[in-house]
Scaffold this motif. Structure first.
Motif, mmCIF file in Angstrom:
data_model
loop_
_atom_site.group_PDB
_atom_site.id
_atom_site.type_symbol
_atom_site.label_atom_id
_atom_site.label_comp_id
_atom_site.label_asym_id
_atom_site.label_seq_id
_atom_site.Cartn_x
_atom_site.Cartn_y
_atom_site.Cartn_z
ATOM 1 N N VAL A 129 -4.146 8.856 33.964
ATOM 2 C CA VAL A 129 -3.689 8.473 32.623
ATOM 3 C C VAL A 129 -3.806 6.959 32.453
ATOM 4 O O VAL A 129 -4.241 6.476 31.401
ATOM 5 C CB VAL A 129 -2.241 8.967 32.373
ATOM 6 N N ASP A 130 -3.458 6.198 33.497
ATOM 7 C CA ASP A 130 -3.591 4.737 33.436
ATOM 8 C C ASP A 130 -5.047 4.322 33.235
ATOM 9 O O ASP A 130 -5.348 3.424 32.442
ATOM 10 C CB ASP A 130 -3.043 4.092 34.715
ATOM 11 N N LEU A 131 -5.963 4.977 33.947
ATOM 12 C CA LEU A 131 -7.387 4.659 33.800
ATOM 13 C C LEU A 131 -7.891 5.039 32.408
ATOM 14 O O LEU A 131 -8.689 4.300 31.803
ATOM 15 C CB LEU A 131 -8.206 5.361 34.888
ATOM 16 N N CYS A 132 -7.412 6.160 31.878
ATOM 17 C CA CYS A 132 -7.785 6.559 30.510
ATOM 18 C C CYS A 132 -7.238 5.551 29.499
ATOM 19 O O CYS A 132 -7.897 5.250 28.489
ATOM 20 C CB CYS A 132 -7.275 7.964 30.197
ATOM 21 N N SER A 133 -6.057 5.012 29.757
ATOM 22 C CA SER A 133 -5.487 3.973 28.880
ATOM 23 C C SER A 133 -6.355 2.725 28.896
ATOM 24 O O SER A 133 -6.585 2.107 27.851
ATOM 25 C CB SER A 133 -4.071 3.603 29.321
ATOM 26 N N ALA A 134 -6.850 2.356 30.068
ATOM 27 C CA ALA A 134 -7.733 1.192 30.170
ATOM 28 C C ALA A 134 -9.031 1.440 29.405
ATOM 29 O O ALA A 134 -9.543 0.539 28.727
ATOM 30 C CB ALA A 134 -8.024 0.874 31.635
ATOM 31 N N LEU A 135 -9.546 2.658 29.482
ATOM 32 C CA LEU A 135 -10.749 3.015 28.718
ATOM 33 C C LEU A 135 -10.489 2.903 27.220
ATOM 34 O O LEU A 135 -11.298 2.359 26.465
ATOM 35 C CB LEU A 135 -11.206 4.429 29.086
ATOM 36 N N ARG A 136 -9.342 3.397 26.764
ATOM 37 C CA ARG A 136 -9.003 3.312 25.334
ATOM 38 C C ARG A 136 -8.915 1.859 24.890
ATOM 39 O O ARG A 136 -9.361 1.487 23.805
ATOM 40 C CB ARG A 136 -7.641 3.970 25.078
#
Length: 199
Positions: A121-128
């Motif tokens: 989820v943290d990595l997806c947040s960075a992508l967003r």
């Protein structure tokens, strides 16, 4: 200043309520109010959220980190979670592949390691955040890396799908494609059709 104090007060109330979603909302508000003078608020947000990426993500999304510096902050945040994957190297490989007319780059060294759901989820947040800041050079390898992982349903999957759609539209509008038969660039009509299909 008053708004910043209210955000800090709201954070203490959210901590007492032990509501994770409310805490994230309040942390984003703190980043928004501190965007002109971040000081140590970014580190406080990382510590309070328990996430290595939250401070960078919230400040990039709320305009606290200038667009020119957003890429460096997001690369550092990504490295805090996924140290095995060199995002700068992957960015260069994607740029080189685009220059050669290839669809994607094969810059991945080894497969993705197993991540905990919150790390994904943290990595997806960075992508967003990369998509929000229009850092397409790092957003593309981030997406390629995350697509090889099993993203948990909910926030992570939603952020990944939104980012993927946004990157596909950006690619359709900005990256010229060759006709596979003639090896020539698509005609203007075909390019417009491609953009419409991507949207």
């Amino acid at each position: 200043a008053d708004a910043q104090k209210m955000a800090e007060y709201a954070f203490t109330l959210a901590e007492e309520a032990k509501d994770a979603k409310l805490r994230m909302l309040v942390l984003s508000a703190r980043a928004y109010f501190a965007r002109k003078a971040p000081g140590k608020t970014k580190e406080e947000i990382d510590k309070a959220s328990g996430s290595a990426t939250a401070g960078a993500v919230y400040f990039v999304c709320n305009g606290g980190i200038p667009k020119e510096q957003a890429e460096d902050h997001l690369i550092a945040a990504w490295k805090a979670v996924d140290a095995e994957f060199d995002l700068r190297e992957a960015k260069e490989a994607f740029a080189a592949a685009a220059a050669r007319g290839e669809k994607t780059a094969s810059s991945e060294k080894g497969g993705p390691r197993s991540f905990k759901p919150q790390q994904l989820v943290d990595l997806c947040s960075a992508l967003r955040a990369a998509c929000t800041a229009e850092c397409w050079g790092i957003a593309q390898p981030m997406l390629a890396r995350l697509e090889k992982c099993q993203i948990p349903a909910g926030r992570g999957r939603l952020m990944l799908d939104l980012s993927k759609a946004e990157i596909e539209v950006w690619q359709a509008c900005n990256v010229k494609r060759e006709d596979p038969v003639s090896k020539l660039l698509l005609s203007q009509e075909e390019q417009q059709k491609r953009e419409v299909e991507a949207r």
